[in-house]
Every structure is written in C-alpha cells, then in structure tokens.
Scaffold this active site. Structure first.
Site, PDB file in Angstrom:
ATOM      1  N   TYR A  10      -1.473  -0.379  11.214  1.00  0.00           N
ATOM      2  CA  TYR A  10      -1.730  -1.046   9.924  1.00  0.00           C
ATOM      3  C   TYR A  10      -0.581  -0.814   8.956  1.00  0.00           C
ATOM      4  O   TYR A  10       0.027  -1.764   8.434  1.00  0.00           O
ATOM      5  CB  TYR A  10      -3.053  -0.549   9.313  1.00  0.00           C
ATOM      6  CG  TYR A  10      -3.155  -0.845   7.825  1.00  0.00           C
ATOM      7  CD1 TYR A  10      -3.313  -2.149   7.375  1.00  0.00           C
ATOM      8  CD2 TYR A  10      -3.054   0.175   6.867  1.00  0.00           C
ATOM      9  CE1 TYR A  10      -3.372  -2.437   6.002  1.00  0.00           C
ATOM     10  CE2 TYR A  10      -3.122  -0.098   5.513  1.00  0.00           C
ATOM     11  CZ  TYR A  10      -3.279  -1.403   5.077  1.00  0.00           C
ATOM     12  OH  TYR A  10      -3.326  -1.683   3.739  1.00  0.00           O
ATOM     13  N   LYS A  66       2.303  -3.379   7.308  1.00  0.00           N
ATOM     14  CA  LYS A  66       2.510  -3.588   5.862  1.00  0.00           C
ATOM     15  C   LYS A  66       3.957  -3.240   5.483  1.00  0.00           C
ATOM     16  O   LYS A  66       4.570  -3.924   4.662  1.00  0.00           O
ATOM     17  CB  LYS A  66       1.535  -2.718   5.047  1.00  0.00           C
ATOM     18  CG  LYS A  66       0.067  -3.076   5.186  1.00  0.00           C
ATOM     19  CD  LYS A  66      -0.310  -4.424   4.606  1.00  0.00           C
ATOM     20  CE  LYS A  66      -0.247  -4.494   3.105  1.00  0.00           C
ATOM     21  NZ  LYS A  66      -0.748  -5.803   2.603  1.00  0.00           N
ATOM     22  N   THR A  84       0.819  -1.209   0.000  1.00  0.00           N
ATOM     23  CA  THR A  84       0.000   0.000   0.000  1.00  0.00           C
ATOM     24  C   THR A  84       0.859   1.267   0.000  1.00  0.00           C
ATOM     25  O   THR A  84       1.986   1.255   0.517  1.00  0.00           O
ATOM     26  CB  THR A  84      -0.903   0.005   1.255  1.00  0.00           C
ATOM     27  OG1 THR A  84      -1.504   1.280   1.408  1.00  0.00           O
ATOM     28  CG2 THR A  84      -0.115  -0.284   2.532  1.00  0.00           C
ATOM     29  N   ASP A  85       0.289   2.359  -0.517  1.00  0.00           N
ATOM     30  CA  ASP A  85       1.002   3.646  -0.481  1.00  0.00           C
ATOM     31  C   ASP A  85       1.188   4.150   0.951  1.00  0.00           C
ATOM     32  O   ASP A  85       2.021   5.018   1.209  1.00  0.00           O
ATOM     33  CB  ASP A  85       0.275   4.704  -1.329  1.00  0.00           C
ATOM     34  CG  ASP A  85      -1.144   5.015  -0.877  1.00  0.00           C
ATOM     35  OD1 ASP A  85      -1.640   4.360   0.064  1.00  0.00           O
ATOM     36  OD2 ASP A  85      -1.760   5.927  -1.467  1.00  0.00           O
ATOM     37  N   GLU A  86       0.403   3.600   1.894  1.00  0.00           N
ATOM     38  CA  GLU A  86       0.482   4.103   3.281  1.00  0.00           C
ATOM     39  C   GLU A  86       1.837   3.832   3.922  1.00  0.00           C
ATOM     40  O   GLU A  86       2.169   4.439   4.944  1.00  0.00           O
ATOM     41  CB  GLU A  86      -0.637   3.514   4.138  1.00  0.00           C
ATOM     42  CG  GLU A  86      -2.004   3.947   3.673  1.00  0.00           C
ATOM     43  CD  GLU A  86      -3.110   3.769   4.708  1.00  0.00           C
ATOM     44  OE1 GLU A  86      -2.815   3.537   5.886  1.00  0.00           O
ATOM     45  OE2 GLU A  86      -4.279   3.867   4.306  1.00  0.00           O
TER      46      GLU A  86
HETATM   47  P1  NAD Z   1     -10.128  -6.724   2.814  1.00  0.00           P
HETATM   48  O1  NAD Z   1     -10.044  -6.438   4.283  1.00  0.00           O
HETATM   49  O2  NAD Z   1     -11.371  -6.386   2.074  1.00  0.00           O
HETATM   50  O3  NAD Z   1      -9.846  -8.275   2.560  1.00  0.00           O
HETATM   51  C1  NAD Z   1      -8.859  -8.990   3.239  1.00  0.00           C
HETATM   52  C2  NAD Z   1      -9.105 -10.476   3.000  1.00  0.00           C
HETATM   53  O4  NAD Z   1      -8.045 -11.199   3.654  1.00  0.00           O
HETATM   54  C3  NAD Z   1     -10.410 -10.997   3.599  1.00  0.00           C
HETATM   55  O5  NAD Z   1     -11.055 -11.838   2.675  1.00  0.00           O
HETATM   56  C4  NAD Z   1      -9.974 -11.777   4.821  1.00  0.00           C
HETATM   57  O6  NAD Z   1     -10.845 -12.840   5.158  1.00  0.00           O
HETATM   58  C5  NAD Z   1      -8.608 -12.280   4.395  1.00  0.00           C
HETATM   59  N1  NAD Z   1      -7.717 -12.556   5.529  1.00  0.00           N
HETATM   60  C6  NAD Z   1      -7.469 -11.776   6.596  1.00  0.00           C
HETATM   61  N2  NAD Z   1      -6.601 -12.388   7.429  1.00  0.00           N
HETATM   62  C7  NAD Z   1      -6.275 -13.578   6.854  1.00  0.00           C
HETATM   63  C8  NAD Z   1      -5.404 -14.636   7.206  1.00  0.00           C
HETATM   64  N3  NAD Z   1      -4.693 -14.613   8.345  1.00  0.00           N
HETATM   65  N4  NAD Z   1      -5.293 -15.704   6.378  1.00  0.00           N
HETATM   66  C9  NAD Z   1      -6.022 -15.750   5.218  1.00  0.00           C
HETATM   67  N5  NAD Z   1      -6.880 -14.785   4.850  1.00  0.00           N
HETATM   68  C10 NAD Z   1      -6.992 -13.688   5.647  1.00  0.00           C
HETATM   69  O7  NAD Z   1      -8.857  -6.012   2.188  1.00  0.00           O
HETATM   70  P2  NAD Z   1      -8.697  -5.285   0.770  1.00  0.00           P
HETATM   71  O8  NAD Z   1      -9.127  -3.886   0.881  1.00  0.00           O
HETATM   72  O9  NAD Z   1      -9.260  -6.164  -0.289  1.00  0.00           O
HETATM   73  O10 NAD Z   1      -7.094  -5.260   0.649  1.00  0.00           O
HETATM   74  C11 NAD Z   1      -6.406  -6.378   0.082  1.00  0.00           C
HETATM   75  C12 NAD Z   1      -4.914  -6.088   0.125  1.00  0.00           C
HETATM   76  O11 NAD Z   1      -4.635  -4.897  -0.607  1.00  0.00           O
HETATM   77  C13 NAD Z   1      -4.387  -5.839   1.534  1.00  0.00           C
HETATM   78  O12 NAD Z   1      -3.145  -6.468   1.644  1.00  0.00           O
HETATM   79  C14 NAD Z   1      -4.250  -4.329   1.631  1.00  0.00           C
HETATM   80  O13 NAD Z   1      -3.208  -3.984   2.499  1.00  0.00           O
HETATM   81  C15 NAD Z   1      -3.925  -3.976   0.193  1.00  0.00           C
HETATM   82  N6  NAD Z   1      -4.356  -2.644  -0.264  1.00  0.00           N
HETATM   83  C16 NAD Z   1      -5.638  -2.205  -0.073  1.00  0.00           C
HETATM   84  C17 NAD Z   1      -6.030  -0.985  -0.579  1.00  0.00           C
HETATM   85  C18 NAD Z   1      -7.452  -0.472  -0.423  1.00  0.00           C
HETATM   86  O14 NAD Z   1      -7.722   0.675  -0.750  1.00  0.00           O
HETATM   87  N7  NAD Z   1      -8.388  -1.271   0.054  1.00  0.00           N
HETATM   88  C19 NAD Z   1      -5.107  -0.176  -1.265  1.00  0.00           C
HETATM   89  C20 NAD Z   1      -3.793  -0.646  -1.419  1.00  0.00           C
HETATM   90  C21 NAD Z   1      -3.438  -1.880  -0.930  1.00  0.00           C
HETATM   91  O1  DAU Z   2      -4.077   4.153   0.753  1.00  0.00           O
HETATM   92  C1  DAU Z   2      -4.361   2.790   0.695  1.00  0.00           C
HETATM   93  C2  DAU Z   2      -5.143   2.384   1.924  1.00  0.00           C
HETATM   94  O2  DAU Z   2      -6.457   2.917   1.778  1.00  0.00           O
HETATM   95  C3  DAU Z   2      -5.190   0.877   2.117  1.00  0.00           C
HETATM   96  O3  DAU Z   2      -3.896   0.397   2.344  1.00  0.00           O
HETATM   97  C4  DAU Z   2      -6.101   0.507   3.304  1.00  0.00           C
HETATM   98  O4  DAU Z   2      -6.215  -0.909   3.396  1.00  0.00           O
HETATM   99  C5  DAU Z   2      -7.469   1.101   3.047  1.00  0.00           C
HETATM  100  O5  DAU Z   2      -8.309   0.854   4.165  1.00  0.00           O
HETATM  101  C6  DAU Z   2      -7.369   2.615   2.816  1.00  0.00           C
HETATM  102  O6  DAU Z   2      -6.963   3.301   4.043  1.00  0.00           O
HETATM  103  P1  DAU Z   2      -7.618   4.706   4.474  1.00  0.00           P
HETATM  104  O7  DAU Z   2      -7.430   4.881   5.921  1.00  0.00           O
HETATM  105  O8  DAU Z   2      -7.161   5.791   3.580  1.00  0.00           O
HETATM  106  O9  DAU Z   2      -9.166   4.395   4.100  1.00  0.00           O
HETATM  107  P2  DAU Z   2     -10.541   4.683   4.888  1.00  0.00           P
HETATM  108  O10 DAU Z   2     -11.636   4.347   3.938  1.00  0.00           O
HETATM  109  O11 DAU Z   2     -10.558   4.038   6.226  1.00  0.00           O
HETATM  110  O12 DAU Z   2     -10.503   6.243   5.094  1.00  0.00           O
HETATM  111  C7  DAU Z   2     -10.371   7.140   3.990  1.00  0.00           C
HETATM  112  C8  DAU Z   2     -10.325   8.553   4.548  1.00  0.00           C
HETATM  113  O13 DAU Z   2     -11.617   8.889   5.082  1.00  0.00           O
HETATM  114  C9  DAU Z   2      -9.357   8.743   5.717  1.00  0.00           C
HETATM  115  O14 DAU Z   2      -8.789  10.033   5.629  1.00  0.00           O
HETATM  116  C10 DAU Z   2     -10.235   8.655   6.954  1.00  0.00           C
HETATM  117  C11 DAU Z   2     -11.548   9.228   6.483  1.00  0.00           C
HETATM  118  N1  DAU Z   2     -12.773   8.663   7.085  1.00  0.00           N
HETATM  119  C12 DAU Z   2     -12.928   7.319   7.071  1.00  0.00           C
HETATM  120  C13 DAU Z   2     -14.058   6.752   7.591  1.00  0.00           C
HETATM  121  C14 DAU Z   2     -14.241   5.252   7.598  1.00  0.00           C
HETATM  122  C15 DAU Z   2     -13.742   9.513   7.582  1.00  0.00           C
HETATM  123  O15 DAU Z   2     -13.600  10.751   7.581  1.00  0.00           O
HETATM  124  N2  DAU Z   2     -14.882   8.951   8.078  1.00  0.00           N
HETATM  125  C16 DAU Z   2     -15.081   7.588   8.109  1.00  0.00           C
HETATM  126  O16 DAU Z   2     -16.139   7.148   8.596  1.00  0.00           O
END
Ligand code: NAD
Ligand code: DAU
Length: 351
Positions: free
Chosen positions: A159, A163, A134-136
C-alpha cells in the site's frame, strides 16, 4: 464558480471532504468520480445527494475515456485525488490491485489534467491537482523524531509503496511539465463513515457485538491520530493557498499505541452502553507482516505557511466518533451484512 473533480468521494475521507466544502462554499460545483469498490458507499453522501452543486459519476480513475469526457464536459479547476485502495492488510494479500488504482490511476488523472490545462507551452496557473497521500510513505520511526516533508521516502507495505510511487509521479509532472500540483501527507484519520476494516470502527463494531478485539503483535505500535474534519480543513487550505509543487504534512501530535486506543473505546462503551464490554475481549493475534512501529508527523510547515491547526482534540474527537457509530448502527449493519463477514473471517480467523 470553481469546479472540483473529487475522486474517491464516496469513501471515508472523500465523503467527509465533500460535505465539508459544500457546507463552506455555496459557489462551487463538485463532480465526484468514484468506482464504488467495497469501500465506496453512497450512503456516506445521503445528506448532500440532492445539493444542486453536487454531481456523482460512477467510474474508474484508470478509465481514460471516462476521465477525458469529464474534462470535455466541465472546465475543471481542481482535481482532488482521494481515490485509492487504502487498507494495508488487503495490500499484503493483493498488491497488484493497489498498483493499478494507486499508481496507474494517478498517472491517468495527471496526464488528462495536464492535457486539458495546457495553454500553448504553459499550463494554466489557476488550476491545481492535489494528491491526497499519506505519512506511510516515510516508513517507520523509532522512539523519537518526526516525519518532515524532507524525510526520506522509505515505504514498506505494498500500500505505502504504491502511494509513494504515485507521489513520485506527481513530482515528475511538476518537475518536468510545471504542472500545478500539491501533495498532502496526513497521519491516521478517524471519524464518521470509516469502513470497519480500520482499527477504530472495527473495534467499536466488535465491542458492540461482543466479538474478539484483534490486536496485532503486542499492541504497542503507535499511530498519530487526526480527526477527519481537520484533514479536510487542511486539504481545503492547500487547494487555495498551497505553494505550487510543495508537499504538506498534516498531523496534530496525537500519538497513541493501538492498545491505548482500544482501551479508550472499551472504557467509553462500558461506561455508556453496556458494562459487560470489557478488556477480556482483547485478543492478541499474529502481527501484520512488515508492521510499521511508529508514525509521527511534524506539521510545522502547514502551520507556518498556511495557518492550519487542528480544531478537534483527540479526547473530544474519539467521543464524537464513538457516538456517531452508536447513532448510525444501520450504516454499520448495511456494511457488515455483505462481503464484509467473509473478509473478516479470512483476516482474523484464518478461513
Ligand atoms: P477509502 O478506502 O475509505 O475510500 C477510497 C474510495 O476510493 C472509495 O470510495 C472507493 O470506491 C474509491 N476508489 C477505489 N478505487 C477506485 C478507482 N480505481 N477509481 C475510482 N474510485 C476508486 O479510503 P480513505 O481512508 O477515505 O482514504 C482516502 C485517501 O486518503 C487515500 O488516497 C488514502 O491513501 C489517503 N489517506 C488516508 C488516511 C486514513 O487514515 N484513512 C490517512 C492519510 C491519507
Ligand atoms: O497513516 C495513514 C494511514 O493510516 C493511511 O494511509 C491508510 O490508508 C489507513 O488505512 C491507515 O493505515 P494503518 O495501517 O495505520 O491503519 P489500520 O487502521 O489498518 O491500523 C492501525 C493500527 O492498528 C496498525 O498498527 C495495525 C493495528 N491493527 C489494525 C487492525 C485493523 C490491529 O492491531 N488490529 C486490527 O484489527
């Protein structure tokens, strides 16, 4: 016939990825290993569950015996590790779970893949391990500039730090053992099947139920949004063409403040669903601890080296996304009827 071990494939991005590659390739086998935590949902894969190239295994990436048995049963070519605890707010409440899955789970996958792929002193070069990061991990930006692959790792939340730790272990396996790896670092994804604890589906769901829309702090934090299918396309390109050992940033230069996102959703729903959905639902709540101010990805490397570009403009993607949640209300109801409400109350109402 390439065999993919996709972990976390029942989550948001993993399920979109499995659908994407099953549509693109007819000559692959997928093993989806997912623990089915609160975030894993087999309904996300209903449309492909009977595909003969798809296999589901419920289990934990930390389980050494289980992961080893998959490598004994299948000659796995690619490991694509999506499995993670992914929500920043949960990591602030419970860091240890994040270390277990995100760090120890990654090391377990790396170690077992390495052993399975070893050939005397070398590791087979036609295999690959892809870490979906992730970019985070780069931390937070000021008003200008972008994250490049050489930006410092400067993670802040439990988190993002878990990562970042995992990324360093992936790097260690490349530097030490010449393990064939890539790391991808994408910006915020949005699209179908995202769990409604994340900003966009949470706001859509709350608007439809006329619940308060919780805005952390002043709502001016900025995220760089990418439609999930464009992330899937990038991962597919990295698997097939990424240079070994390299990191690839993924993002489409779509920066928006949280308030901009929320107002766009309100505007669409008010115009197309119910005129009484309006900005009076916006509720400012306590800021997230250690809240990163701004993310912004420089995707030059993946564009120049692999020819990747995002296909879905934000203006189209956000409409597609809202429409998907409107057409899949049952999916949302099934999720929000379980533990979700207790979690939601703890997070936003303080009980
Ligand atoms: P998500 O939380 O929707 O899904 C995570 C999945 O992993 C779930 O199906 C869960 O059951 C499974 N899981 C959790 N722990 C596990 C374990 N110990 N063994 C096997 N399975 C397990 O997450 P997402 O948003 O789909 O993100 C997927 C990946 O992409 C993550 O690694 C996250 O860090 C990365 N990512 C997410 C975003 C975003 O915006 N959502 C952006 C960049 C990178
Ligand atoms: O940048 C990539 C990341 O984006 C991934 O690695 C993470 O898995 C994914 O969860 C996401 O992280 P963020 O913290 O950026 O996403 P989130 O949707 O939780 O929040 C987006 C922004 O909105 C953040 O600045 C917090 C704010 N927020 C979030 C929630 C849930 C609010 O203001 N209100 C809310 O209720």
């Amino acid at each position: 016939m390439k065999i993919y071990l996709v972990t976390g494939g029942a989550g948001f991005i993993g399920s979109n990825f499995i659908q994407y590659i099953l549509k693109k390739y007819s000559d692959i086998t997928i093993i989806n290993l997912d623990k089915l935590t609160y975030a894993g949902n087999l309904e996300n894969l209903k449309c492909i569950e009977n595909n003969e190239n798809y296999n589901f295994v419920q289990g934990d990436i930390c389980d050494r015996n289980l992961v080893s048995s998959l490598f004994e049963k299948y000659d796995i070519d690619y490991v694509v590790n999506f499995a993670a605890e992914s929500h920043v707010d949960r990591s602030i409440l419970d860091p240890e779970t994040f270390v277990k899955t995100n760090v120890l789970g990654t090391v377990n996958l790396l170690d077992i893949s390495k052993k399975a792929w070893e050939l005397k002193d070398e590791i087979k070069s036609d295999k690959k391990y892809v870490q979906v990061s992730t970019d985070e991990v780069y931390g937070s930006l000021g008003e200008t500039g972008y994250f490049t692959e050489t930006s410092h790792i400067d993670s802040h939340s439990p988190y993002s730090s878990s990562k970042a730790s995992a990324d360093l272990m992936v790097k260690a396996y490349f530097d030490t053992y010449k393990m064939p790896v890539n790391i991808t670092r994408c910006s915020n994804n949005y699209g179908p099947y995202q769990f409604p604890e994340k900003l966009i589906p949470l706001i859509i769901n709350n608007c439809l139920n006329k619940k308060p829309l919780p805005v952390y702090g002043d709502g001016m934090n900025i995220r760089d949004w990418l439609y999930v299918e464009d992330h899937c396309k990038a991962i597919d390109m990295v698997i097939n063409s990424g240079r070994l050992g390299e990191v690839y940033n993924i993002g489409g230069h779509n920066e928006r403040s949280n308030l901009q996102i929320i107002k766009t959703i309100i505007g669409y729903l008010s115009e197309n669903v119910d005129a009484s959905i309006n900005e009076s639902l916006i509720t400012y709540v306590e800021d997230r601890k250690g809240h990163d101010k701004r993310y912004g990805i420089d995707p030059t490397k993946i564009k120049n080296e692999l020819g990747w570009y995002p296909e879905t403009k934000y203006e189209d993607g956000i409409k597609l996304t809202i429409k998907w949640y409107l057409e899949n209300k049952k999916w949302m109801e099934n999720i929000t009827s379980g533990d979700y409400q207790g979690y939601y109350n703890r997070m936003y109402k303080g009980y």
